[in-house]
Design a protein around this motif. Structure first.
Motif, PDB file in Angstrom:
ATOM      1  N   ARG A  63      -0.367  13.514  -0.025  1.00 30.16           N
ATOM      2  CA  ARG A  63       0.391  13.219   1.182  1.00 30.16           C
ATOM      3  C   ARG A  63      -0.286  11.924   1.510  1.00 30.16           C
ATOM      4  N   CYS A  64       0.547  10.691   1.963  1.00 26.33           N
ATOM      5  CA  CYS A  64      -0.042   9.497   2.480  1.00 26.33           C
ATOM      6  C   CYS A  64       0.142   9.817   4.005  1.00 26.33           C
ATOM      7  N   ALA A  65      -0.753   9.377   4.700  1.00 23.74           N
ATOM      8  CA  ALA A  65      -0.486   9.000   6.124  1.00 23.74           C
ATOM      9  C   ALA A  65       0.862   8.540   6.757  1.00 23.74           C
ATOM     10  N   CYS A  66       1.498   7.758   5.842  1.00 24.63           N
ATOM     11  CA  CYS A  66       2.823   7.483   6.309  1.00 24.63           C
ATOM     12  C   CYS A  66       3.979   8.627   5.975  1.00 24.63           C
ATOM     13  N   GLY A  67       3.342   9.643   5.509  1.00 24.97           N
ATOM     14  CA  GLY A  67       4.335  10.825   5.418  1.00 24.97           C
ATOM     15  C   GLY A  67       4.987  11.035   3.883  1.00 24.97           C
ATOM     16  N   GLY A 102       0.871  -1.131  -0.171  1.00 24.91           N
ATOM     17  CA  GLY A 102      -0.019   0.079  -0.122  1.00 24.91           C
ATOM     18  C   GLY A 102       0.806   1.232   0.000  1.00 24.91           C
ATOM     19  N   HIS A 103       2.163   1.078   0.298  1.00 24.42           N
ATOM     20  CA  HIS A 103       2.964   2.254   0.371  1.00 24.42           C
ATOM     21  C   HIS A 103       3.894   2.275  -0.570  1.00 24.42           C
ATOM     22  N   LEU A 104       3.710   1.350  -1.884  1.00 22.03           N
ATOM     23  CA  LEU A 104       4.744   1.386  -2.969  1.00 22.03           C
ATOM     24  C   LEU A 104       4.110   2.941  -3.692  1.00 22.03           C
ATOM     25  N   GLY A 135       1.996   9.954  -2.597  1.00 22.03           N
ATOM     26  CA  GLY A 135       1.359   9.099  -3.928  1.00 22.03           C
ATOM     27  C   GLY A 135       1.655   7.716  -3.563  1.00 22.03           C
ATOM     28  N   CYS A 136       1.451   7.238  -2.347  1.00 28.40           N
ATOM     29  CA  CYS A 136       1.443   5.658  -2.073  1.00 28.40           C
ATOM     30  C   CYS A 136       0.148   5.301  -2.648  1.00 28.40           C
ATOM     31  N   LEU A 137       0.214   3.946  -3.070  1.00 28.76           N
ATOM     32  CA  LEU A 137      -0.844   3.375  -3.752  1.00 28.76           C
ATOM     33  C   LEU A 137      -2.174   3.458  -2.813  1.00 28.76           C
TER      34      LEU A 137
HETATM   35 ZN   LIG Z   1       2.273   5.584   2.470  1.00 31.28          ZN
END
Ligand SMILES: [Zn+2]
Length: 399
Positions: free
Chosen positions: A254-258, A244-246, A261-263
């Motif tokens: 921005r993704c929740a991981c920081g 999911g974070h590819l 453009g993560c999947l």
């Molecule tokens: Zn992510």
């Protein structure tokens, strides 16, 4: 020359391993004949008979005549699972905590979904304790011996600490220890997608696959489970498979991981649900609504499907080129997305992967549907119990 004592210990160890091997096979095959046990485990008939007797005495299994073979030579007794010992399975998500009691053989015998809104670990513990109590009360003849938890985040397997569950907002939460203290039974915690892969490999679409890539779509995002040469690939500490974070869109949101453009920022459960006018549907409801909308010719839904498939194909291309999997299994909203696509659209999903890497890859939806994560979580608890089948509190249920 070994001492008498070590010889005795060895004999006990061998017996325990054999008991575990028999029970594991009965579990995974949901019932097996004595003759098949003899063949599969390479033990003689009288040893298998003794081991099955121990498992019957400890109320794990029953034996019955194998109807299928009646009249074709001597029938071999069929060893089947009992519902005397159960485990609890828990899957906390952003919007729902799904809790079930699961029998040997991976059947969910009781289940309850509690609607929540980004629960804290303490709320998950309180709800889990209450619901397991309610569900267990419906099964007075059974006893719950352990709990497995599927968490949408990065979990340190050794102690069940949730290192990071970005969308739940959890960081370094000792969920396993908290639940253990509250429930008073062993608790195992792992990443939800790893457990989805485990469930599909054992009981579902991936049965028998040597290499498997499982993608789990949940309210919290997209996780991955990887199996290579029949073994789960967990990484050095349990955090592998975060598909999911590819990165699929370096300029994206921005993704929740920081990162950007993560999947999982672009292939989204809520986008599919919104396209069919639903909020927080379960997997089966979303699946049915998408198919109905496609059948009705909804342009809104077609646009959503096209966009989501485009992003998913970018991630699949990377994953397939990296892993050359034999089997790709999609679960959750990714399964609903896949089932709503036309044959041409499905063809396009792996079109950009290297042809040699993708040629052997079969893409399917999770066979266990909305039960996969609970069944996978239960496997964690069964792993420990099956290791030593004589360690059950017999007097607690002897009636
Ligand atoms: Zn992510």
């Amino acid at each position: 020359m070994p001492s008498a004592r070590s010889t005795t210990l060895d004999a006990n160890t061998v017996r325990r391993r054999n008991l575990a091997a028999v029970l594991d096979l009965v579990h995974r095959r949901r019932g097996v004949t004595r003759a098949d046990l003899t063949r599969a485990l390479g033990l003689n008939r009288s040893t298998i008979g003794d081991l099955v007797t121990v498992l019957v005495d400890h109320q794990w299994v029953d034996e019955r005549d194998d109807q299928r073979r009646a009249g074709v030579g001597r029938p071999s007794p069929l060893v089947v699972t009992r519902d005397r010992w159960l485990v609890a399975a828990v899957n906390p998500e952003l919007d729902v905590i799904d809790i079930g009691l699961v029998s040997l053989g991976g059947d969910i015998v009781e289940r309850s979904r509690t609607v929540v809104d980004r629960p804290t670990p303490a709320e998950v513990v309180a709800i889990t304790a209450r619901v397991i109590g309610d569900l267990a009360a419906r099964r007075p003849e059974a006893r719950v011996l352990g709990t497995g938890v599927a968490v949408p985040g990065l979990v340190r397997r050794e102690d069940g600490c949730v290192r990071l569950a970005p969308r739940l907002g959890w960081r370094d939460e000792p969920l396993g220890a908290m639940l253990n203290a509250q429930l008073g039974m062993p608790v195992e915690v792992a990443n939800d997608a790893h457990l989805g892969a485990r469930a599909e490999l054992t009981f579902g679409a991936g049965r028998g696959a040597a290499s498997l890539l499982y993608l789990n779509g949940g309210a919290s995002g997209i996780g991955g489970g990887i199996v290579v040469d029949g073994r789960a690939v967990t990484g050095s500490a349990g955090y592998a498979g975060e598909i999911g974070h590819l990165s699929v869109d370096p300029q994206g949101e921005r993704c929740a991981c920081g990162a950007r453009g993560c999947l999982e920022t672009v292939v989204r459960r809520d986008a599919l649900a919104a396209a069919v006018g639903l909020e927080h549907p379960d997997d089966d409801t979303l699946d049915a609504a998408l198919q109905a909308a496609v059948a009705a010719g909804s342009a809104t839904v077609q646009d959503a499907l096209r966009e989501q498939l485009g992003w998913l194909a970018i991630a699949l291309r990377s994953a397939v080129n990296l892993l050359n999997p034999e089997h790709i299994v999609l679960g959750g909203h990714l399964a609903a997305l896949w089932r709503a696509l036309s044959a041409d659209q499905r063809e396009a999903a792996l079109a950009d992967a290297l042809a040699v890497s993708a040629s052997a890859a079969r893409l399917d939806v999770a066979e266990l549907g909305s039960t996969r994560l609970l069944i996978g979580a239960a496997e964690l608890a069964w792993d420990r119990l099956i290791t030593d089948p004589t360690e059950v509190p017999l007097d607690a249920v002897r009636s």
